[in-house]
Motif scaffolding. Structure first.
Motif, PDB file in Angstrom:
ATOM      1  N   ARG A 199      -3.936   4.703  -5.274  1.00 29.10           N
ATOM      2  CA  ARG A 199      -3.364   3.790  -4.281  1.00 29.10           C
ATOM      3  C   ARG A 199      -3.795   2.353  -4.554  1.00 29.10           C
ATOM      4  O   ARG A 199      -3.002   1.423  -4.400  1.00 29.10           O
ATOM      5  CB  ARG A 199      -3.810   4.199  -2.878  1.00 29.10           C
ATOM      6  CG  ARG A 199      -3.217   5.510  -2.397  1.00 29.10           C
ATOM      7  CD  ARG A 199      -3.801   5.934  -1.065  1.00 29.10           C
ATOM      8  NE  ARG A 199      -3.519   7.335  -0.791  1.00 29.10           N
ATOM      9  CZ  ARG A 199      -4.014   8.019   0.223  1.00 29.10           C
ATOM     10  NH1 ARG A 199      -4.848   7.414   1.065  1.00 29.10           N
ATOM     11  NH2 ARG A 199      -3.707   9.285   0.401  1.00 29.10           N
ATOM     12  N   HIS A 209       9.574  -1.314   4.766  1.00 28.14           N
ATOM     13  CA  HIS A 209       9.708  -0.106   3.966  1.00 28.14           C
ATOM     14  C   HIS A 209      10.587  -0.425   2.773  1.00 28.14           C
ATOM     15  O   HIS A 209      11.282  -1.428   2.752  1.00 28.14           O
ATOM     16  CB  HIS A 209      10.317   1.046   4.780  1.00 28.14           C
ATOM     17  CG  HIS A 209      11.688   0.787   5.284  1.00 28.14           C
ATOM     18  ND1 HIS A 209      12.797   0.815   4.470  1.00 28.14           N
ATOM     19  CD2 HIS A 209      12.143   0.468   6.534  1.00 28.14           C
ATOM     20  CE1 HIS A 209      13.883   0.577   5.197  1.00 28.14           C
ATOM     21  NE2 HIS A 209      13.511   0.342   6.444  1.00 28.14           N
ATOM     22  N   TRP A 238       0.848  -1.206   0.000  1.00 27.69           N
ATOM     23  CA  TRP A 238       0.000   0.000   0.000  1.00 27.69           C
ATOM     24  C   TRP A 238       0.878   1.248   0.000  1.00 27.69           C
ATOM     25  O   TRP A 238       1.800   1.367   0.810  1.00 27.69           O
ATOM     26  CB  TRP A 238      -0.909  -0.013   1.220  1.00 27.69           C
ATOM     27  CG  TRP A 238      -1.935   1.091   1.242  1.00 27.69           C
ATOM     28  CD1 TRP A 238      -1.919   2.208   2.015  1.00 27.69           C
ATOM     29  CD2 TRP A 238      -3.123   1.166   0.463  1.00 27.69           C
ATOM     30  NE1 TRP A 238      -3.011   2.980   1.760  1.00 27.69           N
ATOM     31  CE2 TRP A 238      -3.772   2.363   0.808  1.00 27.69           C
ATOM     32  CE3 TRP A 238      -3.695   0.335  -0.505  1.00 27.69           C
ATOM     33  CZ2 TRP A 238      -4.969   2.766   0.239  1.00 27.69           C
ATOM     34  CZ3 TRP A 238      -4.890   0.721  -1.078  1.00 27.69           C
ATOM     35  CH2 TRP A 238      -5.523   1.921  -0.718  1.00 27.69           C
ATOM     36  N   ILE A 239       0.612   2.162  -0.906  1.00 25.39           N
ATOM     37  CA  ILE A 239       1.418   3.378  -1.030  1.00 25.39           C
ATOM     38  C   ILE A 239       0.608   4.558  -0.486  1.00 25.39           C
ATOM     39  O   ILE A 239      -0.177   5.173  -1.216  1.00 25.39           O
ATOM     40  CB  ILE A 239       1.814   3.646  -2.505  1.00 25.39           C
ATOM     41  CG1 ILE A 239       2.331   2.377  -3.174  1.00 25.39           C
ATOM     42  CG2 ILE A 239       2.839   4.770  -2.593  1.00 25.39           C
ATOM     43  CD1 ILE A 239       3.594   1.824  -2.578  1.00 25.39           C
ATOM     44  N   PRO A 240       0.764   4.896   0.787  1.00 27.66           N
ATOM     45  CA  PRO A 240      -0.068   5.963   1.371  1.00 27.66           C
ATOM     46  C   PRO A 240       0.247   7.348   0.817  1.00 27.66           C
ATOM     47  O   PRO A 240      -0.562   8.268   0.937  1.00 27.66           O
ATOM     48  CB  PRO A 240       0.268   5.880   2.866  1.00 27.66           C
ATOM     49  CG  PRO A 240       1.611   5.240   2.925  1.00 27.66           C
ATOM     50  CD  PRO A 240       1.679   4.306   1.766  1.00 27.66           C
ATOM     51  N   SER A 241       1.420   7.525   0.215  1.00 31.68           N
ATOM     52  CA  SER A 241       1.794   8.845  -0.303  1.00 31.68           C
ATOM     53  C   SER A 241       1.137   9.165  -1.642  1.00 31.68           C
ATOM     54  O   SER A 241       1.238  10.301  -2.119  1.00 31.68           O
ATOM     55  CB  SER A 241       3.315   8.939  -0.449  1.00 31.68           C
ATOM     56  OG  SER A 241       3.798   7.920  -1.308  1.00 31.68           O
ATOM     57  N   ALA A 242       0.482   8.167  -2.259  1.00 30.64           N
ATOM     58  CA  ALA A 242      -0.220   8.436  -3.522  1.00 30.64           C
ATOM     59  C   ALA A 242      -1.352   9.425  -3.268  1.00 30.64           C
ATOM     60  O   ALA A 242      -2.034   9.359  -2.239  1.00 30.64           O
ATOM     61  CB  ALA A 242      -0.762   7.138  -4.107  1.00 30.64           C
ATOM     62  N   PRO A 243      -1.589  10.385  -4.200  1.00 34.93           N
ATOM     63  CA  PRO A 243      -2.531  11.487  -3.942  1.00 34.93           C
ATOM     64  C   PRO A 243      -3.996  11.080  -3.831  1.00 34.93           C
ATOM     65  O   PRO A 243      -4.763  11.733  -3.146  1.00 34.93           O
ATOM     66  CB  PRO A 243      -2.310  12.432  -5.136  1.00 34.93           C
ATOM     67  CG  PRO A 243      -1.715  11.568  -6.197  1.00 34.93           C
ATOM     68  CD  PRO A 243      -0.907  10.541  -5.487  1.00 34.93           C
TER      69      PRO A 243
END
Length: 250
Positions: A163, A250, A153-158
């Motif tokens: 995501r 990470h 899961w990429i939480p930094s995606a806008p």
């Protein structure tokens, strides 16, 4: 196999060197058939024992040549493990060291004339890669539980939609790891050895001018020796990176 064809041309069979053949009899390959691959796997184990166990059995404060080689390999892999995994990763050092030494010896021994390169076969590299994949996956779930899934899961995606797309991509790429991990090693070993065999076919066909392909083979051989070390390093450092994912998320 390589040689001159009856028509005067050049006949080369660079892939014949990768054929697995039974050592005793011609009854074909079975589950317990002793093959050329079996032989060179055993030779690799003996070389590792002679290179690492014997020189360090009576280690001295001022090391000799072989002890220096063994200690250099030990320090090299240990530093790699600590740099990527931290002190916590030292528990995996024996596994990483075994991987590195096995692949390195298998790659280099495959350059001996009339030998067999066991790491040119996906059956060998695939097992190694699958062991790494299962170790990383089991370790991830044991250490983090279901939370290990958030590795994808990429939480930094806008946006949430992006995501979700990235999650699917990361999830698929995770399961492709064993394939890419194994094919990279087997493909590099196979390609270089095949090129050497092709150049070898030109030597008897060109007569006196055969010195030209011999010179080319010398350069390719030196390159293949470098590739043997580099591929062992790449396989091991990727294993460290995958283990780092499982340990630190990470």
């Amino acid at each position: 196999m390589a040689g001159e064809a009856s028509s005067g041309g050049i006949e080369a069979h660079p892939m014949d060197q990768f054929l697995i053949k039974p050592l005793f009899g011609d009854e074909g390959l079975g589950l317990f058939t002793v093959t050329n691959q079996t032989l060179w796997l055993a030779i690799g184990v003996l070389i590792a024992f002679a290179l690492l166990a014997l020189p360090t059995r009576n280690a001295t404060l001022v090391p000799g040549r072989m002890q220096s080689v063994a200690e250099s390999l030990y320090i090299f892999v240990r530093k790699m493990a600590v740099d990527i995994l931290g002190e916590e990763g030292l528990k995996f050092f024996p596994y990483l060291f075994t991987l590195f030494v096995f692949i390195l010896i298998s790659n280099v021994s495959g350059l001996i004339p009339a030998s067999f390169t066991v790491t040119s076969h996906i059956a060998v590299t695939g097992v190694l890669a699958m062991m790494v994949f299962l170790t990383v996956t089991i370790l991830g779930f044991v250490k983090h539980g279901p939370k290990f899934i958030t590795l994808f899961w990429i939480p930094s995606a806008p946006t949430v939609a992006l995501r979700v797309i990235l999650f699917a991509i990361e999830f698929i790429s995770y399961f492709v790891r064993p394939l890419s991990h194994s094919v990279r090693l087997a493909g590099n070993m196979m390609a270089g050895h095949a090129v050497l065999k092709v150049f070898a076919a030109f030597v008897p066909a060109m007569g006196v001018l055969g010195i030209v392909p011999i010179g080319a083979m010398t350069g390719i051989f030196a390159l293949e020796l470098l590739v043997a070390f580099v591929q062992a390093y790449i396989f091991t450092i990727l294993t460290c990176i995958y283990l780092n994912d499982a340990l630190h998320m990470h």
